[in-house]
Design a protein around this motif. Structure first.
Motif, PDB file in Angstrom:
ATOM      1  N   UNK A 192       0.800  -1.217   0.000  1.00  0.00           N
ATOM      2  CA  UNK A 192       0.000   0.000   0.000  1.00  0.00           C
ATOM      3  C   UNK A 192       0.831   1.265   0.000  1.00  0.00           C
ATOM      4  N   UNK A 193       2.033   1.221   0.591  1.00  0.00           N
ATOM      5  CA  UNK A 193       2.884   2.409   0.626  1.00  0.00           C
ATOM      6  C   UNK A 193       3.272   2.835  -0.786  1.00  0.00           C
ATOM      7  N   UNK A 194       3.625   1.892  -1.626  1.00  0.00           N
ATOM      8  CA  UNK A 194       4.005   2.227  -3.006  1.00  0.00           C
ATOM      9  C   UNK A 194       2.810   2.778  -3.771  1.00  0.00           C
ATOM     10  N   UNK A 195       1.672   2.136  -3.617  1.00  0.00           N
ATOM     11  CA  UNK A 195       0.500   2.571  -4.374  1.00  0.00           C
ATOM     12  C   UNK A 195       0.071   3.980  -3.968  1.00  0.00           C
ATOM     13  N   UNK A 196       0.075   4.280  -2.665  1.00  0.00           N
ATOM     14  CA  UNK A 196      -0.398   5.594  -2.247  1.00  0.00           C
ATOM     15  C   UNK A 196       0.652   6.678  -2.515  1.00  0.00           C
ATOM     16  N   UNK A 197       1.914   6.307  -2.479  1.00  0.00           N
ATOM     17  CA  UNK A 197       2.959   7.258  -2.894  1.00  0.00           C
ATOM     18  C   UNK A 197       2.720   7.697  -4.337  1.00  0.00           C
ATOM     19  N   UNK A 198       2.361   6.754  -5.199  1.00  0.00           N
ATOM     20  CA  UNK A 198       2.092   7.089  -6.590  1.00  0.00           C
ATOM     21  C   UNK A 198       0.871   7.992  -6.715  1.00  0.00           C
ATOM     22  N   UNK A 199      -0.123   7.762  -5.873  1.00  0.00           N
ATOM     23  CA  UNK A 199      -1.320   8.605  -5.922  1.00  0.00           C
ATOM     24  C   UNK A 199      -0.968  10.058  -5.606  1.00  0.00           C
ATOM     25  N   UNK A 200      -0.175  10.279  -4.567  1.00  0.00           N
ATOM     26  CA  UNK A 200       0.195  11.651  -4.212  1.00  0.00           C
ATOM     27  C   UNK A 200       1.127  12.265  -5.257  1.00  0.00           C
ATOM     28  N   UNK A 201       1.982  11.460  -5.848  1.00  0.00           N
ATOM     29  CA  UNK A 201       2.917  11.983  -6.853  1.00  0.00           C
ATOM     30  C   UNK A 201       2.213  12.318  -8.160  1.00  0.00           C
ATOM     31  N   UNK A 202       1.144  11.570  -8.485  1.00  0.00           N
ATOM     32  CA  UNK A 202       0.468  11.750  -9.783  1.00  0.00           C
ATOM     33  C   UNK A 202      -0.903  12.417  -9.664  1.00  0.00           C
ATOM     34  N   UNK A 203      -1.450  12.496  -8.468  1.00  0.00           N
ATOM     35  CA  UNK A 203      -2.743  13.090  -8.139  1.00  0.00           C
ATOM     36  C   UNK A 203      -3.913  12.193  -8.520  1.00  0.00           C
ATOM     37  N   UNK A 204      -3.971  11.690  -9.720  1.00  0.00           N
ATOM     38  CA  UNK A 204      -5.078  10.824 -10.137  1.00  0.00           C
ATOM     39  C   UNK A 204      -4.637   9.363 -10.133  1.00  0.00           C
ATOM     40  N   UNK A 205      -5.608   8.449  -9.916  1.00  0.00           N
ATOM     41  CA  UNK A 205      -5.337   7.022  -9.924  1.00  0.00           C
ATOM     42  C   UNK A 205      -4.968   6.498  -8.549  1.00  0.00           C
ATOM     43  N   UNK A 206      -5.035   5.168  -8.388  1.00  0.00           N
ATOM     44  CA  UNK A 206      -4.752   4.515  -7.102  1.00  0.00           C
ATOM     45  C   UNK A 206      -5.578   5.128  -5.974  1.00  0.00           C
ATOM     46  N   UNK A 207      -6.900   5.062  -6.127  1.00  0.00           N
ATOM     47  CA  UNK A 207      -7.792   5.660  -5.141  1.00  0.00           C
ATOM     48  C   UNK A 207      -8.051   4.746  -3.945  1.00  0.00           C
ATOM     49  N   UNK A 208      -7.564   3.520  -3.990  1.00  0.00           N
ATOM     50  CA  UNK A 208      -7.789   2.584  -2.893  1.00  0.00           C
ATOM     51  C   UNK A 208      -7.034   2.980  -1.642  1.00  0.00           C
ATOM     52  N   UNK A 209      -7.330   2.295  -0.551  1.00  0.00           N
ATOM     53  CA  UNK A 209      -6.759   2.624   0.747  1.00  0.00           C
ATOM     54  C   UNK A 209      -5.494   1.814   0.981  1.00  0.00           C
ATOM     55  N   UNK A 210      -5.628   0.546   1.374  1.00  0.00           N
ATOM     56  CA  UNK A 210      -4.467  -0.303   1.628  1.00  0.00           C
ATOM     57  C   UNK A 210      -4.325  -1.397   0.572  1.00  0.00           C
ATOM     58  N   UNK A 211      -5.450  -1.862   0.067  1.00  0.00           N
ATOM     59  CA  UNK A 211      -5.447  -3.014  -0.838  1.00  0.00           C
ATOM     60  C   UNK A 211      -5.816  -2.589  -2.264  1.00  0.00           C
ATOM     61  N   UNK A 212      -5.433  -3.367  -3.257  1.00  0.00           N
ATOM     62  CA  UNK A 212      -5.600  -2.926  -4.649  1.00  0.00           C
ATOM     63  C   UNK A 212      -6.884  -3.374  -5.332  1.00  0.00           C
ATOM     64  N   UNK A 213      -7.781  -4.118  -4.648  1.00  0.00           N
ATOM     65  CA  UNK A 213      -8.870  -4.757  -5.379  1.00  0.00           C
ATOM     66  C   UNK A 213      -9.873  -3.763  -5.978  1.00  0.00           C
TER      67      UNK A 213
END
Length: 262
Positions: free
Chosen positions: A207-228
């Protein structure tokens, strides 16, 4: 426990909520900061996901916004308390351990669904202005976990109200909800790669990688901890989505000697 809550006054509930949310925010934030800034780097495990520096004043802003969220979350405890007072919800009496575990798992799944829906809404043009204060933390820190506009805090903080109406949860399961929610939130905002040997960000617990990408890109990866949820709705970001942007920013960021980082 239900009898105790029913006998409590509204101001006692609010005061207890302020103390509870303030304590877990400071405790989890400090533990994550210590772990990711000192312990794990010294052990040589993992590393920062976004190497860009944290802008001056960001931590102060995160702490101030988080303080307002703590006040709002604490005051918001009158709503689940009110459901119990009105008889619209009840707590399970002496539930077995297996039921508590299943209830916590159900709340974990509901938390992911609830967060995704509200987070997606906060990225629409109608509500985006309420989400922008949180996104000022482009390079995330554990102190950004509660760094919300009050409207966003109200949207994300009502997770247990609907479950309480449809099922008599145990007090332990309801208490666990803000704990695992904040734990996942600290992981997501830690800006630290806890699983450097995992395949990019596709492993469920990355989840750390996915949410880091969300903050870096603004859009996408709207999930919380899991990717489903992101996989289901096609909003998952590719692992290198922010690489070009980060490299460009680093190339024009001067170091302490006034030189530009190559």
């Amino acid at each position: 426990m239900q009898a105790f809550l029913l006998e409590s006054r509204w101001y006692e509930i609010i005061l207890g909520g302020w103390l509870f949310f303030g304590f877990i925010y400071l405790s989890f934030g400090a533990l994550t900061w210590l772990l990711t800034r000192h312990v794990l780097p010294r052990l040589g495990h993992g590393g920062r996901l976004d190497p860009r520096p944290v802008p001056q004043g960001q931590l102060r802003r995160e702490l101030l916004l988080s303080a307002s969220s703590v006040l709002l979350f604490g005051a918001g405890m009158v709503f689940p308390w009110g459901l119990l007072q009105l008889g619209w919800a009840r707590l399970a009496v002496d539930p077995p351990g297996w039921r508590i575990v299943l209830e916590i798992l159900a709340l974990v799944i509901w938390n992911e669904i609830h967060f995704y829906a509200n987070h997606w809404l906060l990225h629409t043009r109608w509500l985006r202005r309420f989400h922008l204060p949180h996104h000022r933390s482009i390079v995330t820190t554990p102190w950004a976990t509660y760094s919300f506009h009050p409207v966003e805090a109200a949207m994300l903080g009502n997770i247990i109200l609907l479950p309480m109406v449809v099922h008599d949860f145990s007090f332990a399961a309801l208490l666990a909800a803000p704990l695992f929610s904040l734990l996942f939130n600290c992981i997501g905002h830690s800006n630290y790669d806890f699983l450097p040997d995992a395949h990019h960000d596709r492993w469920w617990l990355n989840g750390a990688r996915r949410h880091h990408l969300h903050h870096a890109c603004f859009h996408g990866n709207y999930g919380f901890m899991f990717p489903f949820m992101d996989r289901l709705f096609g909003t998952a970001l590719p692992p290198q989505a922010a690489a070009e942007r980060i490299a460009r920013d680093l190339a024009r960021t001067p170091d302490r000697r006034g030189r530009h980082v190559a």
